[in-house]
Design a protein around this motif. Structure first.
Motif, PDB file in Angstrom:
ATOM      1  N   GLU A 127       0.816  -1.213   0.000  1.00  0.00           N
ATOM      2  CA  GLU A 127       0.000   0.000   0.000  1.00  0.00           C
ATOM      3  C   GLU A 127       0.846   1.258   0.000  1.00  0.00           C
ATOM      4  O   GLU A 127       0.483   2.279  -0.560  1.00  0.00           O
ATOM      5  CB  GLU A 127      -0.929  -0.012   1.225  1.00  0.00           C
ATOM      6  N   GLU A 183      -1.241   1.977  -8.644  1.00  0.00           N
ATOM      7  CA  GLU A 183      -2.123   1.341  -9.619  1.00  0.00           C
ATOM      8  C   GLU A 183      -1.997   2.059 -10.956  1.00  0.00           C
ATOM      9  O   GLU A 183      -2.099   3.278 -11.037  1.00  0.00           O
ATOM     10  CB  GLU A 183      -3.580   1.386  -9.133  1.00  0.00           C
ATOM     11  N   GLU A 184      -1.804   1.307 -12.026  1.00  0.00           N
ATOM     12  CA  GLU A 184      -1.775   1.838 -13.389  1.00  0.00           C
ATOM     13  C   GLU A 184      -2.829   1.080 -14.186  1.00  0.00           C
ATOM     14  O   GLU A 184      -2.519   0.166 -14.960  1.00  0.00           O
ATOM     15  CB  GLU A 184      -0.390   1.666 -14.021  1.00  0.00           C
ATOM     16  N   GLN A 186      -5.224  -1.742 -14.687  1.00  0.00           N
ATOM     17  CA  GLN A 186      -5.240  -3.081 -14.105  1.00  0.00           C
ATOM     18  C   GLN A 186      -3.835  -3.549 -13.728  1.00  0.00           C
ATOM     19  O   GLN A 186      -3.685  -4.587 -13.091  1.00  0.00           O
ATOM     20  CB  GLN A 186      -5.878  -4.068 -15.095  1.00  0.00           C
ATOM     21  N   ASP A 187      -2.833  -2.791 -14.132  1.00  0.00           N
ATOM     22  CA  ASP A 187      -1.450  -3.146 -13.828  1.00  0.00           C
ATOM     23  C   ASP A 187      -0.984  -2.426 -12.568  1.00  0.00           C
ATOM     24  O   ASP A 187      -1.645  -1.536 -12.048  1.00  0.00           O
ATOM     25  CB  ASP A 187      -0.532  -2.791 -15.005  1.00  0.00           C
ATOM     26  N   LYS A 188       0.191  -2.823 -12.079  1.00  0.00           N
ATOM     27  CA  LYS A 188       0.806  -2.183 -10.934  1.00  0.00           C
ATOM     28  C   LYS A 188       2.193  -1.686 -11.321  1.00  0.00           C
ATOM     29  O   LYS A 188       2.833  -2.231 -12.227  1.00  0.00           O
ATOM     30  CB  LYS A 188       0.901  -3.157  -9.755  1.00  0.00           C
ATOM     31  N   THR A 232       6.650  -2.096 -14.371  1.00  0.00           N
ATOM     32  CA  THR A 232       5.189  -2.220 -14.469  1.00  0.00           C
ATOM     33  C   THR A 232       4.859  -3.681 -14.756  1.00  0.00           C
ATOM     34  O   THR A 232       5.441  -4.274 -15.665  1.00  0.00           O
ATOM     35  CB  THR A 232       4.635  -1.329 -15.591  1.00  0.00           C
ATOM     36  N   SER A 286       1.679  -7.090 -14.434  1.00  0.00           N
ATOM     37  CA  SER A 286       0.297  -7.521 -14.253  1.00  0.00           C
ATOM     38  C   SER A 286       0.216  -8.393 -13.006  1.00  0.00           C
ATOM     39  O   SER A 286       0.837  -9.459 -12.956  1.00  0.00           O
ATOM     40  CB  SER A 286      -0.196  -8.307 -15.466  1.00  0.00           C
TER      41      SER A 286
END
Length: 817
Positions: free
Chosen positions: A84, A89-90, A92-94, A137, A139
């Motif tokens: 956290e 968050e990008e 649905q990706d991180k 980046t 998924s």
């Protein structure tokens, strides 16, 4: 590295004869010192990346002996509560920024990018070798963060989440290394210059050959650390370019340095020929100086943003439900927590004032030094300073998503994007370097064919004099200085190339509410249907609007209702019905209005097109200036004229913009209200009653007619049209949706920032043209002198370095304008 050293990390092997840890690399059996290095080496080879061992310029760091046990510990990073703080968050990706340990050279960056790009689920990898950071980046449906960190660990690197407050320390370490190299080069250059100049001008009188050779050996000794240490920056850059099968400006620099250095060693050892040790030292020193100036200006914009984090306090005073106060870490605060800020204290986090009244200094965000008065419902931001009064604040954003952190991330993203001018300059530089290498080869061939003893030195002069360092600095130095300047003034660029596009803008389209106006509404007039009690209708309207975040909703609060100005067709407005209505099934239609059920009856509020049934439209003619309608099942209960006032600087801003741009207003308000507001303004086109789709279509029509459109807005309903414009600006306290769609965000509340933005964009374009013109002109002018042999190496060194310094100095002038 000897045969008894570990092939991976270079450390001595304790028992070289036991052959316990060996593997085949590059076709040969290699010895390792421990299971950790063996595991890393085998992982590199098994993934087809053993070219790393050819590209690297330094040994890797020693790997963890207990590597398998260490990999298991990385699973802790998959904990959502831990992520956290540092995972964003990008869609649905991180995305995460990692601090990398173990990077020793450019080949390490190549290896990490190649290795991670092979892993399924990783969408993007960008490694910054200088800052030892990586932006990854991925998924979350295909791979876990611990698996990414494990992959790094298996090839010998340790990745950990990057924290913004460590940026300054990282920058200072990098700066310290730069200064060490520059300092060494400067000291040695002075010593060698005094020694060699004395020999050239015969200041020592008629000295014997043995003494002269002694001076040569002293000069060689002083020059060697400059070449091997101070000049390493250029060799690493050249190696990286060649490993990627391309060339950059470091390639001719490296050739010139080593060519001159080796020739000097040969002349010193054989006691014949010329030496140019002073030219080598001066070349490296001046080139490092220009790189240092460029390095400092390039970091200025990012440094300003990163330094914002120093304003955010580490601790906060939390107000507990029982009224007690406790000290806690700012990063531990959660949404809906309540904090207390006393006079002189810094606001620890983003939130909304729920009690108190105070003047707050927001200059660290907006660049505006006049304090802003904050009271109930006013937004406040972490890092701003409460000057007087005490504020009770309800937290609306965690520290990770606070405005300060958003600015840092957006600025980093903007700096990572390459404008077209920079891309063109980069491509041109590569072709130019290739041409320089070819011309140098032809020059050497010609003079060697002529039998000249100076063929080699003439070639060195060509390599040095025509090195396109200044050309490579022309665009990025100007852009980064401009972004730093704008950042200080509260103008945040999300795309660096937006500055280029702004110079082509000929049409500016503006939203009305919250852009041209203050967004502070009051009810100036009201009409009620026959048989409708004004107080009851107003209480229903207030109940509905209390659920809305639109600026118009504030007109129906206690502060917005001007009772003396409300006329009612039935009933008296002397007293307001304060009945609290429970609203259910509440919905918002962007650009239209709001709806909700009260006592199982559906009410709507908004524009006539949204809330009024077709059969009732003729009734609107009785109150043409009304722009907000309260209806029940499409039947008009009440109509309100809600007015807003212009910002103090709207007239001045539009007068400036109208001198060189066509101005248009696209608004969802009634045409009558739009006409009344824009009548005294230099507006060419003013359209009212537009839905978000119609605003979008209006901008599309402008673009199809050949116009380059800049759109300025602030609301949710402006997002589609902002996204479609050539350049989009989110004004003032814009919604998050509008900020996402925009290219430029005005952190302050001043429209006069827009002319400043446009002026800076034109200054940048002019500076880039000046820089490119100077650098290309210098190279074209100096080339004939270098090829013809009229330019000695030391003259070429001075000319090339001064060219780079002039370009950087010209760019830094943007900071003072």
């Amino acid at each position: 590295m000897t045969k008894h050293d570990c092939y991976h990390c270079g450390l001595p092997i304790a028992s070289p004869d036991n052959g316990k840890f060996t593997t085949v690399i590059l076709g040969q059996q290699r010895d390792m010192c421990c299971p950790g290095c063996l595991a890393v080496a085998e992982a590199i080879v098994n993934n087809g990346l053993e070219d790393y061992y050819q590209f690297r310029t330094e040994p890797a760091q020693k790997s963890d002996d207990g590597i398998l046990e260490t990999l298991d510990k990385l699973k802790v990073y998959d904990d959502p509560s831990l992520q956290e703080e540092f995972v964003f968050e990008e869609g649905q990706d991180k995305q995460i920024q990692l601090t990398l340990e173990g990077i020793t050279c450019a080949a390490c960056g190549w290896l990490i990018e190649k290795q991670l790009s092979k892993v399924q689920g990783i969408k993007q990898v960008a490694v910054n070798v200088q800052e030892r950071r990586a932006l990854v980046t991925w998924s979350p449906f295909q791979i876990k963060l611990s698996q990414i960190l494990s992959t790094l660990k298996r090839i010998g690197y340790v990745g950990s989440p990057f924290h913004p407050d460590e940026h300054e320390a990282s920058y200072k370490r990098e700066q310290k290394t730069f200064l060490k190299k520059l300092g060494l080069a400067g000291i040695m250059t002075m010593q060698v210059m005094m020694l060699m100049t004395g020999l050239y001008f015969d200041w020592f009188g008629a000295i014997e050959l043995e003494t002269r050779q002694y001076f040569y050996w002293v000069a060689l000794t002083l020059t060697t650390p400059v070449v091997l240490y101070s000049g390493s920056t250029f060799y690493v850059g050249a190696a990286k370019a060649l490993s990627a099968k391309t060339v950059n400006m470091d390639v001719p620099v490296t050739l010139a340095i080593f060519g001159t250095y080796i020739a000097g060693i040969r002349s010193t050892v054989l006691e014949q020929g010329e030496v140019y040790f002073e030219s080598i030292c001066m070349f490296i020193f001046l080139l490092l100086l220009s790189r240092f100036l460029e390095h400092r200006s390039r970091h200025r914009a990012a440094q300003i943003s990163a330094n914002m984090m120093q304003y955010v306090p580490v601790s906060a005073t939390k107000l507990n439900p029982d009224g007690s106060l406790t000290e806690c870490l700012a990063k531990q605060l959660k949404i809906d927590d309540v904090v207390l800020v006393k006079p002189g204290e810094t606001v620890p986090i983003d939130g909304v004032v729920t009690d108190g009244n105070a003047a707050v200094d927001e200059s660290m965000l907006t660049g505006e030094f006049n304090p802003v008065r904050k009271s109930n419902s006013s937004p406040v931001y972490g890092g701003t300073v409460c000057q007087d009064g005490t504020l009770t604040i309800t937290v609306t954003q965690t520290l990770k998503n606070a405005l300060v952190n958003q600015i840092v991330r957006l600025q980093a993203s903007a700096m990572a994007s390459k404008p077209k001018a920079a891309q063109i300059a980069d491509n041109f530089s590569r072709y130019f370097v290739t041409a320089v290498l070819l011309i140098s080869a032809l020059t050497y061939g010609f003079w060697a064919y002529q039998g000249s003893d100076e063929a080699f030195w003439i070639t060195i002069s060509v390599l040095v004099a025509t090195c396109p360092c200044a050309l490579g600095l022309a665009t990025p130095s100007a852009l980064t200085c401009a972004m730093a300047k704008l950042n200080r003034q509260g103008i945040l660029l999300k795309r660096a190339d937006a500055l280029e596009q702004i110079t082509d803008i000929d049409t500016i389209a503006l939203d009305k509410t919250g852009t041209l106006t203050k967004g502070k509404f009051t009810i100036s007039n009201a009409w009620y249907a026959d048989g409708v009690d004004s107080n009851s209708a107003l209480s229903i309207a207030r109940a509905l609007e209390s659920r809305s975040e639109h600026p118009i909703a504030k007109a129906f609060s206690d502060d917005g209702v001007a009772l003396s100005e409300i006329s009612a067709s039935s009933g008296s407005a002397d007293a307001i019905d304060n009945t609290v209505h429970k609203v259910t099934n509440f919905t918002v239609t962007p650009g239209g209005g709001i709806s909700g059920e009260i006592n199982d009856t559906l009410f709507s509020m908004g524009s006539a097109a949204f809330s009024v049934h077709e059969s009732q439209l003729k009734l609107i003619e009785a109150f043409p200036s009304a722009n907000v309608f309260l209806t029940v099942k499409g039947r008009i209960m009440a109509a309100y004229e809600v007015k807003d006032s212009l910002r103090e600087d709207t007239q001045e801003t539009l007068d400036i913009l109208a001198a060189s741009h066509t101005l248009a207003v696209l608004s969802g308000d009634t045409q009558q209200n739009v006409n009344a507001l824009t009548a005294p303004l230099p507006i060419s086109t003013a359209k009212g009653g537009l839905t978000p789709e119609q605003k979008y279509e209006a901008v599309q029509a402008m673009q199809q007619s050949g116009a380059k459109v800049m759109m300025m807005g602030d609301g949710i309903n402006d997002a589609p049209v902002l996204a479609s414009a050539d350049v989009a600006i989110a004004v003032g306290n814009a919604t998050d949706v509008a900020k996402t769609a925009a290219d430029v965000i005005l952190l302050g509340d001043q429209l006069l920032s827009v002319p400043e933005l446009i002026r800076t964009a034109h200054q940048v374009k002019q500076k880039i043209r000046q820089n490119i013109g100077w650098s290309v002109g210098y190279n074209v002018l100096i080339l004939p002198f270098a090829v013809s042999g009229l330019l000695s190496p030391w003259m070429a060194v001075v000319g090339m370095s001064l060219s780079s310094i002039i370009v950087v100095t010209n760019s830094t002038r943007l900071l003072s304008k």
